[in-house]
Scaffold this active site. Sequence first.
Site, PDB file in Angstrom:
ATOM      1  N   ASP A 112       0.773  -1.251  -0.002  1.00  0.00           N
ATOM      2  CA  ASP A 112      -0.028  -0.047  -0.147  1.00  0.00           C
ATOM      3  C   ASP A 112       0.829   1.178   0.141  1.00  0.00           C
ATOM      4  O   ASP A 112       2.015   1.090   0.416  1.00  0.00           O
ATOM      5  CB  ASP A 112      -1.054   0.090   1.199  1.00  0.00           C
ATOM      6  CG  ASP A 112      -0.263  -0.082   2.675  1.00  0.00           C
ATOM      7  OD1 ASP A 112       0.867  -0.797   2.595  1.00  0.00           O
ATOM      8  OD2 ASP A 112      -0.530   0.479   3.481  1.00  0.00           O
ATOM      9  N   GLU A 179       0.194  -1.344   5.638  1.00  0.00           N
ATOM     10  CA  GLU A 179       1.346  -0.753   6.623  1.00  0.00           C
ATOM     11  C   GLU A 179       1.089   0.822   6.678  1.00  0.00           C
ATOM     12  O   GLU A 179       1.497   0.978   8.034  1.00  0.00           O
ATOM     13  CB  GLU A 179       2.725  -0.979   5.899  1.00  0.00           C
ATOM     14  CG  GLU A 179       3.863  -0.932   6.743  1.00  0.00           C
ATOM     15  CD  GLU A 179       4.268   0.533   6.738  1.00  0.00           C
ATOM     16  OE1 GLU A 179       5.229   0.963   7.470  1.00  0.00           O
ATOM     17  OE2 GLU A 179       3.916   1.376   6.142  1.00  0.00           O
TER      18      GLU A 179
END
Length: 376
Positions: A112, A179
Site C-alpha cells: 500500500d 502498513e
Amino acid sequence: MITMGLLWAGLACFALGFSISALAAEVVPDQQGPALVDDGADTTRILAIFEAISQVPRCSKDEERIAAWLVQWAEERGFPVKTDAFSNVLISVPAAEGYADAPVVALQAHMDMVCQKTADSDHDFTTDPIRLVRDGEWLRATDTTLGADDGIGMAIALFLAEEPGLKRPALELLFTTDEEVDMTGAEGLAEDALKAERFINIDSDTEGFVTLGAAGGVTMEITLPLAFAPLSPGQATYSLRVDGLLGGHSGVEIHKNRANANVLIARALNEAVPFRLISFAGGSADNAITPASELVLALEPEHEDALKARIVAFEQEIRGEYPEETGLSVTLEALPNPADAALSAADTARLIERVFTNGPKSFPDCPRLPTTSASC
C-alpha cells in the site's frame, strides 16, 4: 512493519488528521521521490518495474488489485505463490545454481501507499495510475504522492528475484498490506508462513544504511458526546481557513518544525472569543501532516472585531514560530448563508481544547522524538 532479524525501517509517528462534517480537506503532498543517482542498467530495470507497479491502484485497504498483479507476476515466471485472508502475497524464488544449501532469505515490502493529492487535482486513486515524471535526477508524481514508499521496495525485491546471473540463495518475497494505516497485513501473517532464516525489510528512506530496530504507530480515537442546536438570532457565520502549509509525511518530516493546520486553527481560537462550532475539517490521512484546514463558526456580532484582531496577531505569531512555512495563509471570511445549527459554546470550547492539547509536538531536548508531553 515486521520486527524480525535484519530490518530496514523508516520512522513511523503520529500526525493529527480528522474531519467533522462533510467539508473537503485540501492536501498538498510532498511530491519529490527518490533521487536517481545511477542511470545504469540495474536502475533502469528497477524503475521499469516500479512504473508497472504504479499503474495499479493500491491505497491502503484497497490492495486486492496489486495483490492480484503480484500473483500474476509470479505465475508468469513459474514461481510458487501464496496469498492469505489479509491479501498478503508470498512468492518463493529458487536459489541460483550453486546456492541451494545457503540459508533462505526473506525480502519484505508493503503493497500500500499513502494516497494524497493537491486540492485542484482530479486524480482518482481508485482507478487512475500514478503519473510519473522524470525531473532531472529526481522521480516525482503529477499532483499526487509518488508511492515510492514502498513501491520501490517491491520493485527491488522483484528485480532481485528475476535478474539473471545473480549469485543468491533462495528468496521468499513477502508483500504485506495496510502498513500505512494499521499494519493488519503483517499482524495477520501466519507464524509458520516463512521458511527463511534471514529477514530483510526493504522500507528505508536513507540509501546505503541498514537499520537494526523497529518502528510502530499508535492510533488515538477520541469520542465526545456533542449536541447541535439552532443558531441564536443575530449570530453570523464565518469561515476560518489555514492553508498553504508544507505538510509532509508524519514519519520523516514530523521533526522538521512543520505546522499542522488543524492544530493552528485550534490554537488560534482556543479561549480567543466565545463562539459556536458548526464544522471543522482538515486532513485526510493520519500519517500525513495536515497542510490545510477549515473551521466554520457562529459568532455574536459584538465579538467580530476581537476575533479579527486575534487572527491578525496569531498569523504574525505563527510566521515567527514556523519561518519555513512561507506559503502560510490565514483567512477569516463572513459567509452569506447562516447555518441551521451549531454546537453550544461549552461543547465548542471543550472540543477545541482537546484538539489543541492532543496535537503532536516536538521539543528542543529531543527534536527527533515527537511526543504529547514536555518530557522526553
